[in-house]
Motif scaffolding. Structure first.
Motif, short mmCIF file in Angstrom:
data_model
loop_
_atom_site.label_atom_id
_atom_site.label_comp_id
_atom_site.label_asym_id
_atom_site.label_seq_id
_atom_site.Cartn_x
_atom_site.Cartn_y
_atom_site.Cartn_z
N ALA B 73 1.51 -0.79 -0.08
CA ALA B 73 -0.05 -0.55 0.40
C ALA B 73 1.21 1.32 -0.26
O ALA B 73 0.63 2.21 -0.55
N VAL B 77 1.14 2.46 -5.97
CA VAL B 77 0.77 2.09 -7.01
C VAL B 77 -0.36 1.09 -7.41
O VAL B 77 -0.92 0.63 -6.42
N LEU B 86 -13.03 -7.38 -9.20
CA LEU B 86 -13.39 -6.50 -8.73
C LEU B 86 -14.37 -7.00 -7.66
O LEU B 86 -14.68 -8.33 -7.66
N PHE B 87 -14.81 -6.09 -6.56
CA PHE B 87 -15.36 -6.88 -5.37
C PHE B 87 -17.23 -7.28 -5.49
O PHE B 87 -17.51 -6.14 -5.88
N HIS B 89 -19.05 -8.38 -4.18
CA HIS B 89 -20.55 -8.25 -3.21
C HIS B 89 -20.28 -6.73 -3.60
O HIS B 89 -21.51 -5.96 -2.90
N PHE B 98 -13.36 2.82 -3.39
CA PHE B 98 -12.72 1.77 -2.71
C PHE B 98 -10.97 1.74 -1.84
O PHE B 98 -11.14 1.88 -1.53
N GLY B 99 -10.14 1.91 -2.62
CA GLY B 99 -9.22 2.52 -2.42
C GLY B 99 -9.07 4.05 -1.62
O GLY B 99 -8.62 3.61 -0.70
N VAL B 101 -11.93 5.09 0.12
CA VAL B 101 -12.54 5.33 0.98
C VAL B 101 -11.65 4.20 2.20
O VAL B 101 -12.07 4.73 4.11
N VAL B 102 -10.55 3.24 2.39
CA VAL B 102 -9.68 2.70 2.58
C VAL B 102 -8.83 3.93 3.01
O VAL B 102 -8.69 3.17 4.44
N ARG B 103 -8.67 4.62 2.40
CA ARG B 103 -7.93 5.60 3.07
C ARG B 103 -8.12 6.53 3.70
O ARG B 103 -7.80 7.65 4.28
N ARG B 146 -11.26 1.51 -11.27
CA ARG B 146 -10.46 1.76 -10.27
C ARG B 146 -8.87 2.43 -9.91
O ARG B 146 -8.25 2.20 -8.31
N ARG B 150 -7.86 6.49 -7.98
CA ARG B 150 -6.24 6.43 -6.08
C ARG B 150 -5.21 7.76 -7.46
O ARG B 150 -4.53 7.78 -6.18
#
Lengths: 278, 334
Positions: B73, B77, B86-87, B89, B98-99, B101-103, B146, B150
């Motif tokens: 992470a 990259v 791809l997730f 759900h 996703f990236g 939100v995680v950050r 995706r 970022r």
């Protein structure tokens, strides 16, 4: 239609009906038997619908033994055990997935070995341990196995389910900076929901029908769970079959209900092709 | 600066050496395509750059940072996987976000960036759908969005087009090229498809058995291959290799060398070495003519000879290559 489906297609439905009947008949006779007048002996021939239909056996069962209290006790124990077992088993299964090959192989081997040990073989050492901890005559010994996922089988079940997920999903999460716990919660668990429900159901059945451990650890009748309540019924009036069957219906109904509610989640998962990106 | 540099990178899996001292650089803003046959170590190379595999020896730099021991992470990259990853759900919108939100980026920033990335790759109308409701090409676009959202230092693309049908693959190849031109970031694209490599890359790195055989522009690598492997790997049909007795019917070659000539450089006609047409394969506008001298010629389909016909085969000396018979290395004509 695939070749295998064509071959077995014609037999599948009658076979399913035969199996369903074999399993449903005893349930039906239990219910019909519980609706006979209290004190009546078992019918000489199978009786699908008793005449007259009476619910007096239920009243008698609840009067003779505090079945309501025992049911509440069983529900409390299950409510503590099931979520804890699912939580621990899924976390342990996910941890197994993340472990390096050799450590994982050893732990899986140990889990299999633990599965081979009969529960009764551990009864005495466990009793000694809980007595030493001062936890005899509490629900703690009944809930405590959930701290190790209730059974290694549930841990392995979760591990196998997580292993079926495409590894790229977890790698994508790692690249985004997700920590293992967040991966378990936000990627792993939502994708193994049917297994979570199945394990929850199995844990509920195991907890709800547990007779041996409450028998060993509980002495105070106020703490008795439902299986001990049934044993009390049998001790107090062992020839009153309608009443005993009424108790059995009370004990069985929540399990059947739980299965009916849960089955749509783990038997009818249909999210279309490519659900897991494959 | 977001160049990627590998310096003497080695990676082993038990007794198997996946990367054997790889020295490679993707220049800042360059689209470098790593191409090679299955099992040559190209995906491992990409995973080492991403940090998904630890290297046994050597160093990896992204920009001016040595990221060899840095967790994935923190390398900043983005990677696009062959299976898209791809997730299932999550909705397309949630996947793209996703990236961020995680950050724990602010919601406003997340919404802006998702809108920007989804517009760039053309998935705006799918934002509320789930991945399994999309076609392969659409999923690929979502995976790209995706990766884009970022704004990473570099993009790593692991055979992102290999699961697509032929038509969509060509379309997505063009899209990728356009995308690279628009964002101007460093991209390392891994593929086993030589056509993809030749059409997509600013430069190509040819990998074999964990070693980089040649790095250069598509033109350089195609027209001046450094060895017999590179020469044979790139080009459809593959380059013809003629051993001394057969080669000497065309040109005298030094001892211990093999002559190589690309099928499109072989001329068929009345002049040249007499041969017989063994088999003709028609591939749209081209025909691959298999001759009984072990030669394959690529000619326009409408001027192809008939099977069994006798024709003369010839090629210019300047179009032919010489390779050392023992080492396979390129040799120059004297």
């Amino acid at each position: 239609m695939r070749a295998g489906e064509r071959k077995w297609g014609g037999w599948r439905q009658p076979a399913a009906i035969a199996v369903a009947v074999a399993f449903l008949l005893p349930l039906w006779f239990m219910i019909s038997g519980s609706l006979r007048e209290p004190g009546l002996p078992p019918p000489r021939a199978p009786e699908l619908i008793p005449r007259p239909i009476s619910t007096a056996s239920y009243d008698e069962a609840f009067d003779l033994v505090d079945l309501a209290q025992h049911t509440v006790n069983s529900l409390i124990v299950a409510a503590l055990t099931v979520p804890l077992a699912v939580l621990v088993a899924s976390l342990a299964g996910f941890a197994l997935l993340l472990l390096a090959g050799r450590a994982r192989a050893i732990l899986i081997g140990l889990s299999f070995a633990a599965l081979m040990i009969p529960v009764t073989a551990l009864l005495v050492p466990r009793f000694t341990m809980f007595r030493w901890l001062g936890l005899i005559d509490t629900w703690a010994p009944l809930v405590a196995p959930a701290l190790i996922g209730l059974s290694p089988f549930y841990v392995l079940l979760f591990y196998w389910s997580f292993r079926r997920l495409p590894p790229e999903l977890l790698e994508a999460a790692r690249l985004e900076g997700m920590q293992p716990f967040a991966m378990w919660r936000r990627v792993g668990m939502p994708l193994v929901r049917p297994v979570t429900i199945a394990v929850g159901l199995l844990a509920f059945i195991a907890s709800w029908g547990n007779f041996l451990e409450p028998l060993v650890y509980l002495f105070d009748p106020d703490l008795y769970t439902l299986p001990l309540g049934l044993r009390s019924l049998e001790t107090l009036d062992r020839t009153n079959y309608p009443m005993l069957l009424a108790g059995a219906v009370v004990a069985t109904a929540p399990v059947v209900l739980a299965f009916v509610i849960a089955q749509r989640y783990f038997l009818h998962e249909d999210r279309g092709a490519g659900w897991l990106g494959r | 600066m977001s160049r990627i540099a590998l310096d003497g990178v080695r990676k082993r899996f038990g007794a198997t050496t996946a990367l054997d001292g790889v020295d490679l650089e993707a220049r800042d803003g360059e689209l470098l395509v790593v191409v090679g046959p299955s099992g040559c170590g190209k995906s491992t190379l990409l995973r080492c750059v991403a940090g998904l595999e630890a290297v046994d020896e050597g160093a990896i730099r992204i920009g001016e940072r040595d990221v060899t021991g840095v967790r994935p992470a923190a390398r900043n990259v983005s990677m696009v996987f062959q299976s898209y990853a791809l997730f299932p759900h999550l909705t397309v919108r949630e996947n793209i976000a996703f990236g961020l939100v995680v950050r724990e980026e602010p919601k406003k920033v997340v919404n802006e960036r998702v809108a920007e990335a989804s517009a760039l790759v053309g998935v705006v109308e799918f934002l509320e759908r789930r991945p399994y409701e999309l076609s392969g090409g659409e999923r690929q676009r979502v995976a790209l969005a995706r990766a884009l959202v970022r704004r990473p230092d570099a993009f790593l693309l692991d055979e992102p087009l290999s699961n697509l049908d032929a038509g969509t693959r060509v379309e997505m190849r063009t899209e990728l090229r356009r995308l690279h031109r628009e964002i101007g970031s460093t991209m390392v694209h891994v593929t086993h498809d030589q056509v993809e490599a030749l059409t997509l890359g600013d430069r190509i790195a040819v990998l074999d058995a964990g070693r980089v055989r040649q790095v250069g522009t598509p033109d350089e690598v195609y027209s001046r291959p450094v060895d017999r492997f590179v020469a044979g790997f790139l080009g459809t049909p593959a380059m013809n290799f003629l051993e001394p007795p057969a080669a000497s019917r065309f040109y005298e070659i030094p001892d211990g060398t093999v002559l190589g000539v690309r099928p499109e450089h072989v001329r068929l006609g009345a002049e040249g070495v007499p041969t017989r047409v063994d088999l003709v394969e028609v591939a749209g506008s081209d025909a691959y003519v298999h001759l009984d001298r072990g030669l394959v010629a690529r000619v326009p389909a409408d001027s192809r000879p008939a099977e069994g016909a006798g024709v003369g085969a010839a090629f210019d000396r300047g179009a032919a290559h010489l390779f050392d018979e023992a080492t396979g290395e390129r040799r120059e004509w004297q």
